[in-house]
Design an enzyme around this catalytic site. Structure first.
Site, PDB file in Angstrom:
ATOM      1  N   ASN A 111       0.805  -1.211   0.000  1.00 21.86           N
ATOM      2  CA  ASN A 111       0.000   0.000   0.000  1.00 21.86           C
ATOM      3  C   ASN A 111       0.848   1.276   0.000  1.00 21.86           C
ATOM      4  OD1 ASN A 111      -2.258   1.545  -0.048  1.00 21.86           O
ATOM      5  ND2 ASN A 111      -3.045   0.905   1.957  1.00 21.86           N
ATOM      6  N   HIS A 169     -14.616  -6.060  10.904  1.00 20.44           N
ATOM      7  CA  HIS A 169     -14.137  -4.755  11.356  1.00 20.44           C
ATOM      8  C   HIS A 169     -15.260  -3.802  11.699  1.00 20.44           C
ATOM      9  CE1 HIS A 169     -10.912  -6.691   9.305  1.00 20.44           C
ATOM     10  NE2 HIS A 169     -10.092  -5.877   9.921  1.00 20.44           N
ATOM     11  N   ASP A 180      -6.947  -2.990  17.403  1.00 18.10           N
ATOM     12  CA  ASP A 180      -5.653  -2.672  16.780  1.00 18.10           C
ATOM     13  C   ASP A 180      -5.116  -1.358  17.345  1.00 18.10           C
ATOM     14  OD1 ASP A 180      -4.557  -2.806  13.266  1.00 18.10           O
ATOM     15  OD2 ASP A 180      -3.476  -2.276  15.111  1.00 18.10           O
ATOM     16  N   GLU A 212       2.058  -7.624  10.968  1.00 21.72           N
ATOM     17  CA  GLU A 212       1.572  -7.340   9.613  1.00 21.72           C
ATOM     18  C   GLU A 212       2.597  -6.582   8.787  1.00 21.72           C
ATOM     19  OE1 GLU A 212      -1.050  -3.317   9.585  1.00 21.72           O
ATOM     20  OE2 GLU A 212      -1.944  -5.022  10.661  1.00 21.72           O
ATOM     21  N   HIS A 266      -2.687 -11.062   8.547  1.00 22.00           N
ATOM     22  CA  HIS A 266      -3.191  -9.780   8.071  1.00 22.00           C
ATOM     23  C   HIS A 266      -4.071 -10.034   6.851  1.00 22.00           C
ATOM     24  CE1 HIS A 266      -1.935  -5.519   6.436  1.00 22.00           C
ATOM     25  NE2 HIS A 266      -3.048  -5.455   7.110  1.00 22.00           N
ATOM     26  N   ASP A 284      -6.322  -3.696   1.408  1.00 22.35           N
ATOM     27  CA  ASP A 284      -5.223  -3.393   0.491  1.00 22.35           C
ATOM     28  C   ASP A 284      -4.343  -4.598   0.194  1.00 22.35           C
ATOM     29  OD1 ASP A 284      -2.806  -2.793   2.686  1.00 22.35           O
ATOM     30  OD2 ASP A 284      -4.754  -2.125   3.352  1.00 22.35           O
TER      31      ASP A 284
HETATM   32  C1  CS2 Z   1      -4.412  -2.673   9.618  1.00 16.68           C
HETATM   33  C2  CS2 Z   1      -4.406  -2.321   8.174  1.00 16.68           C
HETATM   34  O1  CS2 Z   1      -5.883  -4.389   9.054  1.00 16.68           O
HETATM   35  C3  CS2 Z   1      -5.080  -3.985   9.874  1.00 16.68           C
HETATM   36  O2  CS2 Z   1      -4.810  -4.594  10.905  1.00 16.68           O
HETATM   37  O3  CS2 Z   1      -3.353  -2.491  10.391  1.00 16.68           O
HETATM   38  O4  CS2 Z   1      -5.627  -1.755   7.892  1.00 16.68           O
HETATM   39  C4  CS2 Z   1      -3.297  -1.400   7.742  1.00 16.68           C
HETATM   40  O5  CS2 Z   1      -3.482  -0.136   8.286  1.00 16.68           O
HETATM   41  C5  CS2 Z   1      -3.261  -1.318   6.236  1.00 16.68           C
HETATM   42  O6  CS2 Z   1      -3.123  -2.591   5.715  1.00 16.68           O
HETATM   43  C6  CS2 Z   1      -2.122  -0.425   5.750  1.00 16.68           C
HETATM   44  O7  CS2 Z   1      -2.078  -0.430   4.396  1.00 16.68           O
HETATM   45 MG    MG Z   2      -3.243  -3.858  12.002  1.00 12.46          MG
END
Ligand code: CS2
Ligand code: MG
Length: 402
Positions: free
Chosen positions: A37, A122, A210, A262, A312, A316
């Site tokens: 990303n 989420h 998170d 991640e 993860h 993206d």
């Molecule tokens: C995040 C992501 O999903 C997660 O746990 O930390 O949304 C992260 O911010 C993005 O992948 C960054 O591109």
């Molecule tokens: Mg994260």
């Protein structure tokens, strides 16, 4: 079976994706995700300029040899760009090997260790009330695990507050957006958020959060301790993990499970965290962790210390990565949970896939390979569109971890 072509496909169906397509002399093709990303074109160039020419003529079945060749042969090892490029090649070759065998990929990894892959969704909102409501919607959709992210009183922006309902894209068009952050405001608010969620929806589901790398170790220790009665499944990325030792201080003060990884690219980024029992879940995934070949090594090390996987799976990371991760998840003995941030309809149309969601669990499907394809004609209709992740600054202007 010789590799005769390696094509890099960059497209933007609602967000930018980089995909590697490997073609063999027997007409079999394999896909690998290489999306990083905000740095997409760096990996695309690494692949098209420095990797694709090396692949032509090689035996597509020699996955391990090609992995070692690309890792040691690069001389400049590790890092997100190199390891995402290697991951794309590795994933495409595993896709081809499974298609050649006429088997879904998880069968090549050793078969299924479970009936389905538990995923988390989420829930997020601009404030506490909206977020509590959103958790309820995910439970109604059948999720057994829900991550909660909320706007913080006194702050205009916070991580994880989506514009869409089911998918979240933090990158914005053009140059990076600067977001003002205050850990004090967040720490005064966060425990109340989890208390309100448990009060409203009870304890009979997994609740995740998170921290997105924003606390110092002692601040993370304080939050972890404060929310123990809410029994979080995990507190993710509580503090930046370049210094793996930093987690020892958090561990000293709280039993809230910790998840990290991640942004990790190799086993070296997490070796000490795992061997010193400083984390409970490893979040490294296929696309940024050097592909299946390397991710299996990380999972095997983790299993020695009863650390479980929590790959993860943000919007993206392309459906190619999600499909491949689900095969890994169905096989890996020390599985914990899989992140599942959905993709937009436009993305799903460009990447038709066999995986499906059912009552909180996912299954990669039984199609040979990893079960994800790309509609190149449709992808060509969505040219690359520059976008960047935000940058965080504290109220005094200090640059902070976003
Ligand atoms: C995040 C992501 O999903 C997660 O746990 O930390 O949304 C992260 O911010 C993005 O992948 C960054 O591109
Ligand atoms: Mg994260």
């Amino acid at each position: 079976m010789k590799i005769v072509d390696a094509k890099v496909i960059v497209c933007c169906p609602d967000r930018n994706f980089v995909t590697l397509k490997i073609v063999t002399d027997q007409g079999l093709t394999g896909l690998g995700d290489a999306t990083l990303n905000g740095r997409e074109l760096a990996v695309a160039a690494y692949l098209s300029e420095h990797v694709a020419p090396w692949l032509i003529g090689r035996d597509a079945h020699r996955i391990e040899d090609i992995w070692q060749f690309l890792y040691k042969g690069a001389y400049w090892r590790r890092g997100p760009v190199t390891m995402s490029a290697i991951a794309a090649v590795d994933t495409a070759l595993w896709d081809i090997k499974a298609k050649a065998a006429g088997l879904p990929l998880y069968q090549l990894l050793g078969g299924a260790s479970r009936e389905g892959v538990m995923v988390y969704g989420h829930a997020n909102g601009r404030d506490l009330a909206e977020t509590v409501e959103a958790v309820g919607r995910y439970l109604e959709m059948g999720y057994k695990a829900v991550r909660a992210q909320s706007g913080v009183p006194g702050l205009d922006t916070a991580y994880g507050i989506a514009k869409g309902e089911l998918y979240y894209e933090p990158a914005t068009k053009g140059l990076p957006e600067v977001q003002v952050w205050s850990t004090e405001a967040y720490l005064d608010f966060a425990p109340r958020l989890f208390e309100a969620i448990r009060e409203r929806h009870g304890m009979d589901f997994h609740l995740l959060h998170d921290g997105h790398h924003r606390m110092t170790p002692i601040e993370a220790a304080r939050l972890g301790k404060a929310v123990e009665p809410c029994r979080l499944f995990w507190l993710e990325d509580p503090t930046p993990a370049e210094n793996q030792e930093a987690f020892r201080l958090i561990r000293q003060h709280t039993v809230t499970p910790l998840a990290v990884g991640e942004v990790f690219n190799t086993i070296w980024d997490c070796k000490d965290l795992i061997q010193n029992q400083l984390i409970d879940y490893i979040r490294t995934t296929v696309v940024h962790g050097g592909g299946l070949t390397h991710l299996r090594r990380i999972a095997d090390l983790a299993s020695l210390y009863q650390v479980r996987t929590g790959c993860h799976g943000a919007t993206d990371l392309s459906p190619v990565c999600m499909g491949t991760a689900l095969h890994f998840d169905l096989w890996v003995p020390n599985f914990g949970v899989q992140e599942y941030m959905r993709h937009s309809e436009a993305t799903d149309a460009v990447f038709p896939h066999a995986y499906r969601f059912e009552a909180g669990y996912m299954h990669p499907g039984e199609a040979p390979g990893h079960g994800v394809e790309i509609d190149e004609a449709l992808a060509a209709k969505y040219p690359y569109d520059p976008a960047a992740l935000p940058v965080a600054r504290l109220r005094d202007g200090t640059v902070w971890s976003w």
